[in-house]
Write an enzyme that holds these catalytic residues in place. Structure first.
Site, PDB file in Angstrom:
ATOM      1  N   ASN A 109      43.393  69.919  77.298  1.00 58.81           N
ATOM      2  CA  ASN A 109      42.530  69.808  76.130  1.00 58.81           C
ATOM      3  C   ASN A 109      42.756  68.523  75.329  1.00 58.81           C
ATOM      4  O   ASN A 109      41.899  68.140  74.531  1.00 58.81           O
ATOM      5  CB  ASN A 109      42.765  71.022  75.222  1.00 58.81           C
ATOM      6  CG  ASN A 109      42.104  70.889  73.879  1.00 58.81           C
ATOM      7  OD1 ASN A 109      40.901  71.109  73.728  1.00 58.81           O
ATOM      8  ND2 ASN A 109      42.877  70.507  72.871  1.00 58.81           N
ATOM      9  N   LYS A 169      33.768  61.706  78.179  1.00 60.10           N
ATOM     10  CA  LYS A 169      33.461  63.128  78.355  1.00 60.10           C
ATOM     11  C   LYS A 169      32.464  63.340  79.497  1.00 60.10           C
ATOM     12  O   LYS A 169      32.526  64.351  80.201  1.00 60.10           O
ATOM     13  CB  LYS A 169      32.922  63.708  77.044  1.00 60.10           C
ATOM     14  CG  LYS A 169      33.994  63.851  75.972  1.00 60.10           C
ATOM     15  CD  LYS A 169      35.138  64.751  76.400  1.00 60.10           C
ATOM     16  CE  LYS A 169      36.174  64.951  75.312  1.00 60.10           C
ATOM     17  NZ  LYS A 169      37.248  65.889  75.679  1.00 60.10           N
ATOM     18  N   TYR A 212      33.812  57.299  73.836  1.00 61.59           N
ATOM     19  CA  TYR A 212      34.122  58.727  73.810  1.00 61.59           C
ATOM     20  C   TYR A 212      33.131  59.513  74.666  1.00 61.59           C
ATOM     21  O   TYR A 212      33.537  60.309  75.532  1.00 61.59           O
ATOM     22  CB  TYR A 212      34.106  59.264  72.380  1.00 61.59           C
ATOM     23  CG  TYR A 212      34.244  60.764  72.330  1.00 61.59           C
ATOM     24  CD1 TYR A 212      35.487  61.358  72.513  1.00 61.59           C
ATOM     25  CD2 TYR A 212      33.137  61.590  72.130  1.00 61.59           C
ATOM     26  CE1 TYR A 212      35.620  62.742  72.497  1.00 61.59           C
ATOM     27  CE2 TYR A 212      33.265  62.962  72.115  1.00 61.59           C
ATOM     28  CZ  TYR A 212      34.511  63.537  72.293  1.00 61.59           C
ATOM     29  OH  TYR A 212      34.628  64.912  72.292  1.00 61.59           O
ATOM     30  N   VAL A 221      50.114  76.097  80.155  1.00 60.41           N
ATOM     31  CA  VAL A 221      50.364  74.799  79.539  1.00 60.41           C
ATOM     32  C   VAL A 221      49.097  74.398  78.787  1.00 60.41           C
ATOM     33  O   VAL A 221      48.006  74.396  79.368  1.00 60.41           O
ATOM     34  CB  VAL A 221      50.710  73.734  80.598  1.00 60.41           C
ATOM     35  CG1 VAL A 221      50.842  72.360  79.953  1.00 60.41           C
ATOM     36  CG2 VAL A 221      51.991  74.110  81.334  1.00 60.41           C
TER      37      VAL A 221
END
Length: 263
Positions: free
Chosen positions: A88, A157, A153, A9
């Site tokens: 991802n 991360k 952002y 996936v």
């Protein structure tokens, strides 16, 4: 979907690193369920079918629990175990935090963190029940630096980088591996979508997404804990580990401040 190949996936698979990760899977014996929040996922699926893979595309907003549920339900209809999850899907956002639309800030957090963790938990539980599987999480070297003009952002991360190591440790006595792919700036649509084309980093030369994906895929297949792509990025992370946070924030400002690409 016949069961002659393992099932992977891949999220965020319509373009960029996710597309290339899915390509790596297709070229290395995996059938695919690929997901993205745009119709282009159907075109990408056609490309992967040409590589010999059986492919199920799912268009879903993975920033929402409902979107993740839609993907998980599509996987369930195949009655096949997921041998590899490549989480991802992600979103960036440039400019100063106080100038950003908070709905867009929230979308970054819910795509990069909430939706990602929800999917990992659902598929991870299935893997644990079989004691078998591979998980690849796309983090970033951005997680090593306070992200001036990319604050939400980079923060997201940093969360994912940390989370991946913790999950790997929790699963150390199982046959499930967790790998964190930590690329640097990569030649994708990321910077255009994040409204960062007027920045130094937006205009600079970037890494090839195919090279980044190949490195990440190989690390996942070897069961490695993490991989930073590219010598330059490896040096950056090593330097970041011993550099004061205030200095790193100023360095990031020079790369990501609006208009910095014109200086």
């Amino acid at each position: 979907m016949a069961e002659d190949r393992s099932l992977a996936v891949v999220t965020g698979a319509s373009t960029g690193i996710g597309y290339e990760l899915a390509r790596c899977c297709a070229e290395n014996g995996f059938d695919l369920v690929v997901a993205a929040d745009e119709p282009r996922i159907n075109d990408a699926a056609e490309d992967f079918r040409k590589l010999g893979a059986k492919v199920e595309p799912v268009q879903a907003d993975l920033a929402t629990l409902e979107g993740v549920d839609k993907l998980y339900q599509a996987i369930g209809t195949l009655n096949r175990p997921v041998e590899a999850l490549l989480a991802n899907a992600g979103r960036g956002l440039g400019k100063a935090f106080l100038d950003q639309d908070f709905n867009e800030v929230r979308d970054v957090i819910e795509t990069n963190i909430t939706g990602t963790l929800y999917l990992i938990q659902k598929i991870g539980r299935d893997m644990r029940s079989r004691n078998s599987g591979r998980i690849l999480i796309t983090g970033s070297i951005a997680g090593f630096m306070p992200g001036s003009f990319q604050a939400a952002y980079n923060g997201s991360k940093a969360f994912l980088d940390s989370f991946s190591f913790a999950l790997r440790n929790e699963l150390k006595d199982t046959n499930i591996t967790v790998t964190c792919l930590m690329p640097g700036a990569t030649e994708t649509e990321f910077f255009e979508r994040a409204d960062m084309m007027d920045t130094q980093v937006g205009q600079s030369k970037k890494d090839d997404p195919a090279d980044v994906a190949k490195t990440g895929f190989e690390a996942m297949m070897k069961g490695e804990g993490d991989v930073v792509t590219g010598l330059k990025n490896k040096l950056m992370t090593a330097i970041a580990a011993v550099t004061p946070a205030g200095v790193l924030a100023e360095q990031h400002r020079k790369m990501a401040e609006p208009g910095s690409g014109e200086k």
